[in-house]
Design a protein around this motif. Structure first.
Motif, short mmCIF file in Angstrom:
data_model
loop_
_atom_site.label_atom_id
_atom_site.label_comp_id
_atom_site.label_asym_id
_atom_site.label_seq_id
_atom_site.Cartn_x
_atom_site.Cartn_y
_atom_site.Cartn_z
N LYS A 77 29.48 5.95 -29.47
CA LYS A 77 29.61 4.49 -29.49
C LYS A 77 28.88 3.92 -30.70
O LYS A 77 29.37 2.97 -31.33
N GLU A 80 31.10 4.38 -33.60
CA GLU A 80 32.21 3.43 -33.55
C GLU A 80 31.78 2.04 -34.02
O GLU A 80 32.45 1.41 -34.84
N CYS A 84 33.87 1.88 -37.18
CA CYS A 84 35.27 1.69 -36.79
C CYS A 84 35.71 0.25 -36.98
O CYS A 84 34.94 -0.68 -36.74
#
Length: 222
Positions: A77, A80, A84
Motif C-alpha cells: 500500500k 501504491e 501509483c
C-alpha cells in the motif's frame, strides 16, 4: 509463512514477467531482476521498493521472511500511494475541479455564473471525497479480512516434534493421547518410511501395522 513465500514468488513473477522454474530460472540465483517491459514504464524507485517487498517475502529462511500478510499489504500500500497513478474517476473529478476553480478564480462578473460554478465545485468536491472514503473503507475491510484469516491460521499452528517448524494443524498428524504430539506431513512421511523399512518391518507388523509415536512414553500408535 509458506503462503508468504509463495506470494513473494508471485510478486517477482508479476514484476519481471518471468515464471519461476521456466527454463531452469530461479529468482534466488539471478544476479539482477529486471522489470517486465510489457507492463509499461516502471519508475526505478517504484520497482526497487516493489522488488524489496517481494524478496523479503521470498526469503529462503522462514525466520527472515515478513511475518504476516497484513504487513505485506501495508508495504505494498505504501508503494501504491507513493508511485501509483490515481484512477480514471479521480482524474476526471480532479480535472473538473481544476476547470471550475480556474473559471471561478477568473472573477467573472456574472454573479449567477459564479454561483453556479461554486455549486458545481461543491458537488464534485463531495463526489471526490465520497469516492476516496469508499476506497479507504474497502481497503480497511480487506485488511480486517486478512488479519482475521491470519489469526485463524495462527490459532491452528502447531510445532512439529521433529523439525520444530510451526505448521497448520491440518498439514500433519497428532498422536491419539492427551498430549497430542504433532508431526508435520513431511516428517511423518519420513517416519512411515523408517518404521516400515526392511530393518523394522517385523516390529511394524507386531504393532498391527500402526506407526509408533516416539515422543510418548510408553510409545503410542497411530
Amino acid at each position: 509463512k509458506c503462503d508468504i513465500y509463495s506470494f513473494g514468488i508471485l510478486l517477482l513473477e508479476v514484476a519481471t514477467g518471468v515464471m519461476q522454474g521456466t527454463n531452469g530460472i530461479l529468482f534466488e540465483e539471478m544476479d539482477e531482476l529486471l522489470p517486465d517491459k510489457r507492463a509499461g514504464e516502471w519508475p526505478p524507485e517504484c520497482f526497487a521498493k516493489f522488488e524489496d517487498v517481494a524478496l523479503k517475502c521470498a526469503e529462503e529462511s522462514y525466520k527472515k521472511r515478513i511475518g504476516t500478510m497484513l504487513t505485506v499489504m501495508r508495504q505494498l500500500k505504501d508503494v501504491e500511494e507513493a508511485h501509483c497513478r490515481p484512477t480514471q474517476e479521480e482524474l476526471l473529478h480532479q480535472r473538473e475541479l481544476m476547470r471550475l476553480q480556474n473559471e471561478s478564480d477568473a472573477g467573472r462578473a456574472d454573479s449567477v455564473l459564479v454561483e453556479r460554478l461554486r455549486k458545481e465545485l461543491d458537488q464534485h468536491s463531495t463526489a471526490l471525497d465520497a469516492h476516496r472514503q469508499e476506497r479507504q473503507a474497502a481497503e480497511r475491510l480487506r485488511e480486517e479480512r486478512v488479519l482475521h484469516q491470519q489469526r485463524e491460521r495462527e490459532q491452528r499452528l502447531k510445532a512439529c516434534e521433529v523439525c520444530m517448524d510451526d505448521m497448520d494443524g491440518e498439514e500433519g498428524v497428532a498422536c491419539p493421547t492427551d498430549q497430542q504430539h504433532f508431526m508435520c506431513g513431511p516428517c511423518f512421511s519420513r517416519e512411515v518410511v523408517e518404521q516400515t523399512s526392511a530393518e523394522q518391518i517385523a516390529s511394524f507388523k507386531r504393532d498391527d501395522l500402526r506407526i509408533r509415536c516416539r515422543t510418548c512414553a510408553p510409545p503410542q500408535r497411530w
